[in-house]
Design an enzyme around this catalytic site. Structure first.
Site, PDB file in Angstrom:
ATOM      1  N   LYS A 113       0.787  -1.217  -0.086  1.00 21.64           N
ATOM      2  CA  LYS A 113       0.089  -0.037   0.008  1.00 21.64           C
ATOM      3  C   LYS A 113       0.892   1.340  -0.139  1.00 21.64           C
ATOM      4  O   LYS A 113       0.397   2.283  -0.572  1.00 21.64           O
ATOM      5  CB  LYS A 113      -1.094  -0.164   1.094  1.00 21.64           C
ATOM      6  CG  LYS A 113      -2.026  -0.862   1.049  1.00 21.64           C
ATOM      7  CD  LYS A 113      -3.057  -0.798   2.242  1.00 21.64           C
ATOM      8  CE  LYS A 113      -4.107  -1.877   2.247  1.00 21.64           C
ATOM      9  NZ  LYS A 113      -4.790  -1.761   3.466  1.00 21.64           N
ATOM     10  N   LYS A 200      -5.055 -10.489  -6.400  1.00 24.16           N
ATOM     11  CA  LYS A 200      -6.122 -10.774  -5.478  1.00 24.16           C
ATOM     12  C   LYS A 200      -7.397  -9.757  -5.848  1.00 24.16           C
ATOM     13  O   LYS A 200      -7.086  -8.658  -6.457  1.00 24.16           O
ATOM     14  CB  LYS A 200      -6.170 -10.727  -4.070  1.00 24.16           C
ATOM     15  CG  LYS A 200      -5.770  -9.620  -3.554  1.00 24.16           C
ATOM     16  CD  LYS A 200      -5.824  -9.751  -1.937  1.00 24.16           C
ATOM     17  CE  LYS A 200      -5.617  -8.162  -1.462  1.00 24.16           C
ATOM     18  NZ  LYS A 200      -5.456  -7.971  -0.059  1.00 24.16           N
ATOM     19  N   LYS A 203     -10.490  -3.972  -3.328  1.00 28.40           N
ATOM     20  CA  LYS A 203     -11.211  -2.867  -3.560  1.00 28.40           C
ATOM     21  C   LYS A 203     -10.496  -1.559  -4.146  1.00 28.40           C
ATOM     22  O   LYS A 203     -11.052  -0.656  -4.731  1.00 28.40           O
ATOM     23  CB  LYS A 203     -11.600  -2.296  -2.164  1.00 28.40           C
ATOM     24  CG  LYS A 203     -12.735  -3.075  -1.443  1.00 28.40           C
ATOM     25  CD  LYS A 203     -12.970  -2.532   0.047  1.00 28.40           C
ATOM     26  CE  LYS A 203     -13.429  -3.476   0.915  1.00 28.40           C
ATOM     27  NZ  LYS A 203     -12.915  -3.398   2.262  1.00 28.40           N
TER      28      LYS A 203
HETATM   29  P1  TYM Z   1     -10.486  -5.607   4.441  1.00 27.56           P
HETATM   30  O1  TYM Z   1     -11.796  -4.577   4.465  1.00 27.56           O
HETATM   31  O2  TYM Z   1      -9.321  -5.247   3.390  1.00 27.56           O
HETATM   32  O3  TYM Z   1     -10.959  -7.306   4.096  1.00 27.56           O
HETATM   33  C1  TYM Z   1     -12.067  -7.522   4.868  1.00 27.56           C
HETATM   34  C2  TYM Z   1     -11.890  -9.214   4.748  1.00 27.56           C
HETATM   35  O4  TYM Z   1     -11.950  -9.667   3.368  1.00 27.56           O
HETATM   36  C3  TYM Z   1     -10.910 -10.406   3.000  1.00 27.56           C
HETATM   37  N1  TYM Z   1     -10.586 -10.495   1.692  1.00 27.56           N
HETATM   38  C4  TYM Z   1     -10.391 -11.449   0.768  1.00 27.56           C
HETATM   39  N2  TYM Z   1     -10.479 -12.682   0.997  1.00 27.56           N
HETATM   40  C5  TYM Z   1     -10.550 -13.478  -0.119  1.00 27.56           C
HETATM   41  N3  TYM Z   1     -10.193 -13.202  -1.352  1.00 27.56           N
HETATM   42  C6  TYM Z   1      -9.873 -11.791  -1.546  1.00 27.56           C
HETATM   43  N4  TYM Z   1      -9.709 -11.155  -2.698  1.00 27.56           N
HETATM   44  C7  TYM Z   1     -10.145 -10.866  -0.606  1.00 27.56           C
HETATM   45  N5  TYM Z   1      -9.821  -9.650  -0.198  1.00 27.56           N
HETATM   46  C8  TYM Z   1     -10.274  -9.389   1.285  1.00 27.56           C
HETATM   47  C9  TYM Z   1      -9.745 -10.029   4.082  1.00 27.56           C
HETATM   48  O5  TYM Z   1      -8.778 -10.945   4.397  1.00 27.56           O
HETATM   49  C10 TYM Z   1     -10.409  -9.957   5.327  1.00 27.56           C
HETATM   50  O6  TYM Z   1     -10.657 -10.818   6.179  1.00 27.56           O
HETATM   51  N6  TYM Z   1      -7.124  -5.574   8.009  1.00 27.56           N
HETATM   52  C11 TYM Z   1      -8.499  -6.155   7.809  1.00 27.56           C
HETATM   53  C12 TYM Z   1      -9.764  -5.746   8.610  1.00 27.56           C
HETATM   54  C13 TYM Z   1      -9.501  -5.719  10.151  1.00 27.56           C
HETATM   55  C14 TYM Z   1      -9.813  -6.646  10.751  1.00 27.56           C
HETATM   56  C15 TYM Z   1      -9.385  -6.430  12.171  1.00 27.56           C
HETATM   57  C16 TYM Z   1      -9.961  -7.870  10.533  1.00 27.56           C
HETATM   58  C17 TYM Z   1      -9.381  -4.739  11.099  1.00 27.56           C
HETATM   59  N7  TYM Z   1      -9.534  -5.015  12.297  1.00 27.56           N
HETATM   60  C18 TYM Z   1      -9.619  -7.371  13.236  1.00 27.56           C
HETATM   61  C19 TYM Z   1     -10.170  -8.933  11.554  1.00 27.56           C
HETATM   62  C20 TYM Z   1     -10.017  -8.816  12.879  1.00 27.56           C
HETATM   63  C21 TYM Z   1      -8.865  -6.198   6.297  1.00 27.56           C
HETATM   64  O7  TYM Z   1      -8.200  -6.764   5.645  1.00 27.56           O
HETATM   65  O8  TYM Z   1     -10.110  -5.530   5.920  1.00 27.56           O
END
Ligand code: TYM
Length: 337
Positions: A113, A200, A203
């Protein structure tokens, strides 16, 4: 002793996509039967990249409504907005002061990022995984259901809890914090882009055609799948390293049709793309239709959503404040009277 706990969250940065659902949210539903579950919309994480203040509230509420529409049940889960529970920011600070800088500089997501953000990388982006650790550790979570890309962040949360808090401020019989485990299911843990099977679904991809958003209308879903990258070969198969797009699309079909990998592989083994793509489009539209309908209802009348989020915040706050007090006390802070 209560039931084991689960915490997870998604950032309200724009629309949620199939990866977020299949990799994470879908796996939260069943855990509600066996665990005490906490699901937050991580709006503080959403501002670690430049954001539009005019959209943050709407994106946050939309994401919370999607949690409910995907099957999170407010009678069994605490559903809340991260920034409304101040303990998240406060524990983050305490953890910041014991986390080595080079642990954060090693994080793959930070490096990826940071490159995208250029010269203006914020301290918040570097600190992102510590805030995530605070989210998890505040609830004494045993399990954290996430997609594959979050594995390294989970390891960091474990290291902070174990090596930096428990080892320094607790003792063997009385650990200060619970050490959490990731829950990464094999199917759907890494959904790939529709335009490049080697990166992957994300967003932040500038190409809208690379992802299917959970709220995309049926015509758009069909159009995106029609344009999805394929290869000249006939027949679909899993795990051919030269055909990443095929693996991804067949994997999506296996999950979204509910048929599973073996049946899907058998059904599509000799299929041409012209036959497969409409099949995948129909399965996707059908899987998302009930989610979209429930989401529309929830957004049309906000009373239910507001009530759920207020309750969720109160429940989360009482658990989080207790943990925060435990950490404050272990670190030697004067007790709040
Ligand atoms: P975020 O919003 O980027 O992603 C949210 C969840 O979606 C999963 N994910 C995917 N899984 C499979 N294939 C993909 N292409 C894909 N893109 C995203 C991510 O692995 C995630 O589970 N850092 C976290 C947010 C967070 C969080 C936490 C999660 C903040 N605090 C505490 C768990 C516990 C995240 O990646 O958000």
């Amino acid at each position: 002793m209560g039931r084991p706990r689960v915490l997870s969250g998604v950032q309200p940065t724009g629309a949620l996509h199939l990866g977020n659902w299949l990799g994470a949210i879908r796996n939260w539903v069943d855990l509600q039967d066996s665990h005490d579950t906490f699901f937050c919309v991580v709006d503080l994480h959403a501002i670690t990249a430049p954001h539009d203040p005019a959209r943050l509230t709407d994106d946050t509420l939309n994401t919370a409504a999607l949690y409910l529409a995907c099957g999170m049940d407010p009678e069994r889960s605490s559903i809340f907005i991260q920034s409304q529970v101040a303990a998240h920011s406060e524990l983050c600070w305490l953890l910041n002061c014991v986390t080595p800088l080079n642990w954060l500089e090693r994080m793959i997501q930070f490096k990826e990022k940071a490159v995208k953000q250029g010269d203006n990388v914020s301290v918040g982006l570097l600190d992102y995984p510590v805030l995530m650790a605070a989210d998890i550790l505040l609830y004494d979570a045993d399990l954290v259901p996430v997609g594959e890309d979050q594995k390294q962040h989970l390891e960091l949360a474990r290291d902070i809890a174990q090596q930096r808090i428990n080892a320094r401020f607790g003792n063997e019989n009385h650990p200060v914090l619970m050490v959490p485990k990731p829950l990464i299911l094999k199917e759907g843990a890494r959904v790939m882009s529709l335009t490049d099977g080697r990166s992957k679904m994300s967003k932040s991809d500038l190409n809208e055609g690379s992802r299917i958003n959970l709220l995309d209308p049926p015509e758009l879903i069909t159009k995106k799948i029609k344009r999805a990258k394929t290869d000249p070969e006939r027949g679909l198969e899993f795990a051919n390293p030269d055909r990443p797009e095929t693996d991804n699309l067949l994997g999506l079909y296996a999950i979204l049709s509910g048929k599973g990998r073996d049946a899907a592989a058998q059904e599509c083994a000799d299929m041409g793309w012209g036959q497969f793509k409409p099949l995948l489009a129909d399965a996707t539209v059908a899987a998302l239709e009930p989610i979209q309908a429930r989401h529309r209802e929830l957004m049309a009348d906000r009373t239910e959503l507001d009530r759920v989020l207020d309750n969720g915040r109160d429940q989360a706050e009482s658990v989080a404040n207790e943990t925060l007090e435990r950490v404050r006390s272990a670190m030697g802070f004067a007790k709040r009277r």
